[in-house]
Design an enzyme around this catalytic site. Structure first.
Site: not given
Length: 303
Positions: A179-180, A182, A198, A265
């Site tokens: 989500a969302p 991409g 998700d 990340k």
């Protein structure tokens, strides 16, 4: 003497400096975002490209400098950190390099490309070879500003372009932390079958795309041993690198994903040790791309 030069993305010079320190490499000087090292080149995550054969040469005039570059090879990309007017005059005397945006999925340029910069008005640094086929290591695309629900698809496009492989029509894909949507949008555009996972819902337009299905649950709750094998495992999950590494290892050990592409990340300071652990996985590619923020990409291609 300069043994290698590493070009960092804007703002990520400290990350590159720390990575080079950990690799036992010194930085003799910075030239803009270009780290100049006296030692031979090493593979790094935090450089958009590495100049692998840098040579310091005199640059007594515009014509002489352009002649020296053309005498080595045809195609050169300028990194203009200083002396911009003189550098532009030299560049005008060289064969033009067509750095047009790619239309994804389009293969990376195959032509040979070197890199050069003016260290001073009368001193040239030129490397006939470098690790990226793109000008200053920056991959540019013809963007779709209407279809995808976010710009996250650009880093996926870059990762797949760098890897030289992407999902084919009919291949099965699992998009974790979708989500969302991409990445799901980008994968479905290729004609692949994608299952998005998700806790949050997908953008309705993405959820309605052909080939897209949704599992509204935690990606970490999936046991790969209970899942059908997929051609591609994707993840843009926001989590600590150690948790993502454990997830990737589970899928690899279960043999349920032929190819893997994930975003690593970082929250707070960059976890260089985690990057090294990802890079140590068999067949791993780990890099910080031009479309990444404080994150790196992990790609592993199977047979």
């Amino acid at each position: 003497m300069i043994g290698a030069a590493y070009l960092a993305a804007d703002g990520f010079e400290p990350d590159l400096a720390e990575e080079l320190r950990r690799a036992g490499r010194t930085i003799a000087a910075w030239h803009g975002r270009l780290a100049l090292s006296p030692e031979p080149p090493v593979p790094v995550v935090w450089a958009l490209e590495t100049w692998t054969d840098p040579r310091e040469l005199p640059a007594p005039s515009v014509k002489a400098t352009a002649d020296a570059l053309r005498g080595m090879q045809r195609n050169w990309a300028l990194y203009a950190a200083a002396h911009h007017r003189r550098a532009a005059l030299i560049e005008d005397r060289l064969p033009p390099v067509k750095a047009r945006p790619l239309v994804f999925p389009e293969a990376a340029p195959a032509g040979h490309l070197g890199a050069w910069t003016l260290l001073a008005t009368d001193r040239l640094l030129a490397s006939p070879t470098k690790t990226s086929p793109f000008v200053n290591g920056e991959v540019r695309f013809v963007e779709d500003k209407a279809g995808p629900p976010s710009r996250a698809y650009l880093k996926l496009w870059e990762a797949l372009t760098r890897a030289g492989r992407w999902p084919q029509p009919g291949e099965t894909c699992l998009d974790l932390g979708a989500a969302p949507g991409g990445w799901t949008w980008a994968i479905a555009q290729l004609g692949a079958q994608v299952t998005a996972v998700d806790k949050a819902p997908l953008d309705p337009a993405v959820a309605a795309m052909p080939g897209v299905s949704m599992r509204q649950e935690s990606a970490f709750g999936l046991d790969p041993r209970d899942m059908p094998a997929v051609d591609w495992l994707f993840s843009d999950i926001i989590c600590y690198p150690a948790r993502l590494l454990a997830l990737v290892r589970r899928w690899m050990e279960a043999g349920r994903a032929r190819h893997v592409c994930c975003t690593i990340k970082f929250q707070g300071e960059t976890d260089h040790a985690a990057c090294a652990e990802f890079a140590a996985l068999p067949g791993a590619m780990v890099f910080h791309g031009a479309h990444n923020k404080h994150e790196a990409m992990f790609v592993r291609l199977g047979a």
